[in-house]
Enzyme design. Sequence first.
Site, short mmCIF file in Angstrom:
data_model
loop_
_atom_site.label_atom_id
_atom_site.label_comp_id
_atom_site.label_asym_id
_atom_site.label_seq_id
_atom_site.Cartn_x
_atom_site.Cartn_y
_atom_site.Cartn_z
N CYS A 120 0.86 -1.18 0.00
CA CYS A 120 0.00 0.00 0.00
C CYS A 120 0.90 1.22 0.00
CB CYS A 120 -0.94 -0.01 1.21
SG CYS A 120 -2.31 1.18 1.08
N LYS A 195 -12.22 -4.87 2.34
CA LYS A 195 -11.70 -3.96 3.36
C LYS A 195 -12.65 -2.78 3.49
CE LYS A 195 -7.60 -1.20 4.54
NZ LYS A 195 -6.24 -0.83 4.11
N ARG A 205 -3.37 3.88 12.64
CA ARG A 205 -2.89 5.10 12.00
C ARG A 205 -1.83 5.79 12.85
NH1 ARG A 205 -8.77 7.00 9.49
NH2 ARG A 205 -8.84 5.30 7.96
N GLU A 233 -16.52 -8.02 -4.64
CA GLU A 233 -15.13 -7.61 -4.49
C GLU A 233 -14.20 -8.83 -4.43
OE1 GLU A 233 -13.48 -4.85 -4.41
OE2 GLU A 233 -14.88 -3.22 -4.03
N LYS A 248 -11.43 -7.42 6.38
CA LYS A 248 -10.87 -6.48 7.35
C LYS A 248 -11.87 -5.33 7.55
CE LYS A 248 -6.89 -3.44 8.12
NZ LYS A 248 -5.65 -2.87 7.55
N SER A 274 -6.45 -3.12 14.73
CA SER A 274 -5.90 -2.39 15.88
C SER A 274 -6.96 -1.96 16.88
CB SER A 274 -5.12 -1.17 15.39
OG SER A 274 -5.96 -0.29 14.64
#
Length: 337
Positions: A120, A195, A205, A233, A248, A274
Amino acid sequence: MFYPQFRARRIRGKEVFRRMVSETTLSASDLIYPMFSAFGKGIRKEISSMPGIYQQSIEHIVAEAQEVKELGIPAVILFGIPETKDAVGSDAYAEHGIIQETIRALKKEVPGLAVITDVCMCEYTDHGHCGIIKDGDVENDATLELLAKEALSHARAGADMVAPSDMMDGRVMAIREILDENGFGNLPIMSYAVKYASGYYGPFREAAESTPAFGDRRSYQMDPANRREATREAQMDIEEGADIIMVKPGLPYLDIVRDLRNEFDLPVAVYNVSGEYSMIKAAASMGWIDEERVVMETMTGFKRAGADIILTYHAKDVARLIRKGYELALSTGCGCP
């Protein structure tokens, strides 16, 4: 008094029988441990919102990766914090970028551990978005070229698998083609196929220093309200050459994990992200929950929903608990609400 011929508690009464009839099994081999590799030396900075998880320079990444391998966890997935960022995320595909150097170190120092790389741009761009910006939004097709270059650079550095997480249309095909053209036809792709644009990514982040400088990522990540779109997707990524498909986040999307498991024969991964990790840590720190029990129940839930692979920051703790012969239904209390 009438008693039913079948009594469920006959089997539940002994641990040995509970284990014998368990419908869902969890092992360390199901786990992938995420790691954050930072440019420099002597760096081991705990992420404030993710207790026990660190930004680390390569020598510390290697040391923790050795621990991961010793626990029986078969793979890590790498995220990078580069020295500098720019508009096109140059470090993402640089020959001596932070992830490329981390791959080389891990393959040399921790043989036998599979090294997976997140593909990414958000960690490497100065604007924090997942590609090239044009007219205030990410330009899809121009970004594909950079993602393909990034994946190829990871393959050349020795990565065992690449995992595109950007959600650009067509990125799996672009990566598959460039890998095949350069002699990496056997390198697998684990696609972040489904996602969602989720609020559960907040702590990540901070960890990856990838907060967007403007706007958000809803123009390229999925709408949390959509279920049927997830199948489309995933189907697109499979047709483009994905070897593993991922959902995700995890906990809010267990229905999606089950949908993909029912629809496709490919391995299904789930990312226990996270925010999910941090909520458990925060509640446990206040004494509101039994951390070990909730973590293991969460992992079992992912497996029961149909996940073959779990990416989780809890991986080391889970592997230790499995090694100790942890039973989900602990004897500490009745489990009553």
